[in-house]
Design a protein around this motif. Sequence first.
Motif, short mmCIF file in Angstrom:
data_model
loop_
_atom_site.label_atom_id
_atom_site.label_comp_id
_atom_site.label_asym_id
_atom_site.label_seq_id
_atom_site.Cartn_x
_atom_site.Cartn_y
_atom_site.Cartn_z
N GLU A 119 12.42 -48.55 29.70
CA GLU A 119 11.37 -49.12 28.84
C GLU A 119 9.96 -48.84 29.36
O GLU A 119 9.01 -49.50 28.96
N ILE A 120 9.82 -47.86 30.24
CA ILE A 120 8.51 -47.60 30.87
C ILE A 120 7.47 -47.16 29.84
O ILE A 120 6.34 -47.62 29.86
N GLY A 121 7.83 -46.23 28.98
CA GLY A 121 6.88 -45.73 27.99
C GLY A 121 5.97 -44.64 28.51
O GLY A 121 4.76 -44.63 28.23
N ASN A 122 6.53 -43.69 29.27
CA ASN A 122 5.72 -42.57 29.78
C ASN A 122 5.27 -41.67 28.63
O ASN A 122 6.01 -41.43 27.67
N ARG A 123 4.06 -41.13 28.77
CA ARG A 123 3.55 -40.12 27.84
C ARG A 123 3.14 -38.90 28.68
O ARG A 123 1.97 -38.73 29.05
N PRO A 124 4.11 -38.04 29.00
CA PRO A 124 3.85 -36.93 29.94
C PRO A 124 2.79 -35.96 29.47
O PRO A 124 2.16 -35.29 30.30
N GLY A 167 8.73 -57.32 39.60
CA GLY A 167 8.10 -56.15 39.02
C GLY A 167 8.91 -54.90 39.24
O GLY A 167 8.41 -53.91 39.77
N PHE A 168 10.19 -54.89 38.86
CA PHE A 168 11.02 -53.71 39.05
C PHE A 168 10.69 -52.62 38.04
O PHE A 168 11.15 -51.49 38.19
N LYS A 169 9.92 -52.92 37.04
CA LYS A 169 9.58 -51.94 36.02
C LYS A 169 8.31 -51.20 36.42
O LYS A 169 7.24 -51.78 36.53
N PRO A 170 8.40 -49.88 36.65
CA PRO A 170 7.20 -49.12 37.03
C PRO A 170 6.17 -49.08 35.91
O PRO A 170 6.52 -49.10 34.72
N ASP A 171 4.93 -49.01 36.30
CA ASP A 171 3.86 -48.80 35.32
C ASP A 171 3.98 -47.37 34.78
O ASP A 171 4.41 -46.46 35.48
N ALA A 172 3.60 -47.18 33.52
CA ALA A 172 3.68 -45.86 32.90
C ALA A 172 2.82 -44.86 33.68
O ALA A 172 1.74 -45.20 34.18
N ALA A 173 3.30 -43.62 33.76
CA ALA A 173 2.63 -42.59 34.56
C ALA A 173 1.19 -42.37 34.12
O ALA A 173 0.29 -42.23 34.96
#
Length: 636
Positions: free
Chosen positions: A267-272, A315-321
């Motif tokens: 569920e991070i939601g990265n936008r590479p 906070g095991f969920k990383p922030d989006a890149a």
Amino acid sequence: MIRVLLLFLLALSLSMPAGAQASFADKVQAWKIQFPKRDVVAHVFKEVVEFQLNPAPKPGEGKVQARVTSEIQLVPLKDFMKFEDGLFYYDELQIEGLKATSAEGKNVAVDKLCGSYQEDNIFHSDMKLCVVRFPLAEKGKPFTYTYTEHYRDVKFLTSVYFNQHLPAVERLIEFRIPAWLDVDLREFNFAGAPIEKATRKEGDLTVATFRMKDVPASPREGHAPSRAHSMPHLVCVSKAVTANGARQPLFESVKDLYGWYSSVCAEIGNRPEELKERVTALTAGKKTDLEKVEAIFYWVQDNIRYIAFEDGIMGFKPDAAQNVLQKKYGDCKGKANLLKEMLKLAGFDARLTWIGTSDLPYDYTLPSLAVDNHMICTVIVGGKKYYLDGTEYYMALNDYAQRIQGKQVLIEDGKNYIIEKVPEFPADHNKVKLSEKLAIDGVALSGSSAIEYNGESKSMLQSVYATIRNDKKEDALGNYLRKGNDNVVVANMKNSDVTERQKPLQVSYTVKTSNQVTRTGNELYVGLDWDKDFGDLEMPADRLSDYEFSQKYHYTVQKELQLPEGYKVDYLPAALKKAGPGCSFEGSYSSKGRTIVYTKTIVISKPILRKADFPAWNAFLSDVNKFYNEQVVLTK
């Protein structure tokens, strides 16, 4: 008549409020001796752990919830002091039912100041802190302090320690486990601890009780390892729930642990696409795959600030890149996720990786959130795995900090996972090599020096050097080289590229050391070792904790002293070869023509010095210091 009076007094005592307790004034002096430097003791510190099935979990809740109720009978050892406590909480953990009661059973007004836990005005996670304060009465008069920690999901209930911030005359931990819950209570550091265990049945409940007496408070001492290494504690693993005749796994194995990690990271939601321009610029002109990986890895080290609260499990969920890139800061999870996404854009197989640092003694045979406190990125190049820790500064590719060396890693692999181990290096990986050529200059020694730093000895110096203002860098480096010794003057420094990661860091300089030569008649007494590495590190008898070095050490020294005209060698100290607990020392003096050669090698091969080894360490150090204090004698 006497029997009637006794029965009346017994009935009266049974009817008293729960908070009403007799005074412990007669025990105050004994407790002051038993628990020195403490103003409050817990006569009884009891925690009761209860579980509750949650048939219809809401978002953020688990199938099972837990409540840990603490009831502490506080006894002040000073008159009319104010008790203060700090209770941590976060989204999955709430503090409820906080209350203080006097010996007479009356509620005491409690001041609470709650808010986000922060450091340097940067909020590191969803961790919050409640500071609790209330007044106590005269010494020896008990107060009862109670509160409940409500875990919305039982997976966040991990470690329960016997040693707390208060010393306890009696410490009780009770788990009330329902028949529908399969719980594994793992014991750590129980060997040698006087812990009594008992199990009983109460209807459908299994009640497991752990009792320990005369428990000191958790010590707060410098260079102490994580308490997980030495203090007795339990890790509660809720394995599975049986409901309606069906068994539903919770954290039964590492597969379940990894499954939960993966669901959070999905569920991070990265936008590479927002990283592409930066990746293209960093890899432009790089010829090999490793050069491209290094360019990305080092850029993240140098340009993305690390601000995480390192020991938290939240906070095991990383922030989006893209967020980490834009903000230019992130915690270990955010930096690992940024590295992964940038490396994938560059065409590499990069994966998120969970790891417990050296602070934690666990491995993945323990399916618990307690096993991990860190996240890194693994990149696979040419079939080889490289572990990239974005939180370290000036760490070379294929080099690793002491805190993750030898530790298991859990690497994402789609629906599967990979368990590997980070390489571990011997002490000479961090070798510091010093060579000096000296001459007698009045009552001083002067000459030229060259020193080489490797491994963590190098990266630590590089990290510190980078934080110093440019106009202060030379003074700071000079002070570092002379190790704060006011008798030493360092000048004419020249160093290799301080930002170079793969090669050793080399520094050359001139040195002049006062008070190392004593003239007596026709004799000169010369001391050649003014650094006396580790010589002042005797372990005090009253230290309670093990001692943790920041790294493994390997120092080699060679000094050449040119004899002054008209003098010859009258006495050279005898050589010393000595081994101690996780350490060794070799030192010698020799005469070669008109030169005296002094050599020394000191090695610390184990990063933790155990308390049981303090006597052997001190004996080792005593012999080393005798050698250090020897002097060369020259005569006309």
